[in-house]
Enzyme design. Structure first.
Site, PDB file in Angstrom:
ATOM      1  CG  HIS A   1      27.452  47.432  -3.635  1.00 27.92           C
ATOM      2  ND1 HIS A   1      26.464  47.603  -2.697  1.00 27.92           N
ATOM      3  CD2 HIS A   1      27.591  48.626  -4.256  1.00 27.92           C
ATOM      4  CE1 HIS A   1      26.015  48.851  -2.770  1.00 27.92           C
ATOM      5  NE2 HIS A   1      26.679  49.495  -3.693  1.00 27.92           N
TER       6      HIS A   1
ATOM      7  CB  SER B   1      28.771  51.080  -6.781  1.00 21.68           C
ATOM      8  OG  SER B   1      28.733  52.324  -6.144  1.00 21.68           O
TER       9      SER B   1
END
Lengths: 212, 212
Positions: free
Chosen positions: B43, B17
């Site tokens: 995030h 990610s």
């Protein structure tokens, strides 16, 4: 800076915020109940993308309200989400909320099997009695496992709130849920999170008299 | 949908990610420590606006890290934020976190005085011993009261994380903090929230060896 501020009574800040949100958001085809959910998601994030990305299955809000009135269990994959769900409202409805993510046996089993804790949490939740609302705000793997278990017939959720946030398989996991025959509210795309899941749960509960 | 998914080991989802975030975010003049904070905010929200709106006072990240290493107390105005701050990391640092918002005496006093619970919470926090990091993720009134107490000399925060979310006095309350002579990280504008406050706290702690 002080002189630019607007003095608003503490009890009126939320109402004033909702007015501002409604004045700035695009017009949509939401039902009144859906609109309350959309507005609360924007209220918790200041992100007007939630006016674009929230998917409601037909009559989702009405169905969720009936399930909550029947004293549902909400299962979430995020402790933050659980912290944000209004406990007075839950209590007024004889509903409750669980999160299995921090359970030591969940962590142990996940590690042994090489899966996420969210996967194991969903499996544990499958053993609960009564109607269960799944409120996923973190792990797309939770939604994927739910999808698999529904297809296998090993779980039968009353309702799914699908709002994990992120970059790896998040978009796809939500589309799986939108295509199921289970009532749902889904934040399509990458966005979502604990705050969004809590906002959706609260926006649903607050539509029931006696919860605020 | 399944065929479009990328199989990523649970332990590698976060790293993957972060790679995606870094590849999509604009280039900035962040220090390496600041970049870690910015990336963790994106995030937790999938919202790239955090690449634009995070303000760091000079050497803020280094200062926060030193304060955390000294066993700071984090005071937050949101129970969700508290739930999202990594307890293992706190424990490794002999640091801790408090939220006074749900205390019955705070609610009572706020009601009597016609102020928000956040105002009373900040005043209670002023009585704590040792270095305090204020992490405001909900109430602009908390930041405004902090500002007033700093000006009066009745409180002396070691660090302020200013990330309330919302529409009424939120933007202005954050600018007050940016203009103080207190080290701070502020999410300018309307955006912020419990998830952002927790992400900032965690991004700071994770830069200290032994916290993950």
């Amino acid at each position: 800076m002080f002189e630019q501020m607007e003095w608003v009574k503490p009890t009126e800040i939320e109402a004033r915020s909702m007015q501002i949100i409604e004045s700035e958001m695009p017009k949509g085809n939401w039902t009144p109940g859906e609109l309350l959910v959309v507005k609360r998601c924007i209220h918790t994030s200041a992100d007007f993308d939630y006016a674009e990305n929230l998917y409601f299955s037909d009559h989702a809000v009405e169905q969720a309200i009936e399930i909550l009135k029947a004293g549902a269990t909400i299962v979430t994959d995020t402790n933050m989400g659980m912290a944000g769900i209004n406990k007075r409202a839950l209590s007024a409805l004889n509903a409750n909320v669980h999160c299995f993510m921090a359970d030591p046996d969940v962590a142990k089993e996940a590690k042994e099997r090489g899966v996420t804790r969210a996967v194991v949490s969903m499996e544990h939740a499958g053993k609960l009695e009564g109607p269960v609302i799944f409120a996923v705000g973190n792990a797309p793997t939770a939604l994927i496992r739910l999808y698999e278990m529904i297809q296998e017939g090993t779980i039968s959720p009353a309702f799914i709130i699908g709002a994990p946030v992120g970059f790896v398989n998040v978009v796809e996991s939500k589309e799986l849920i939108c295509n199921l025959d289970v009532p749902c509210i889904v934040a399509r795309g990458r966005k979502g999170g604990s705050n969004i899941v809590a906002a959706i749960c609260n926006a649903l509960m607050y539509q029931i008299p006696g919860t605020r």
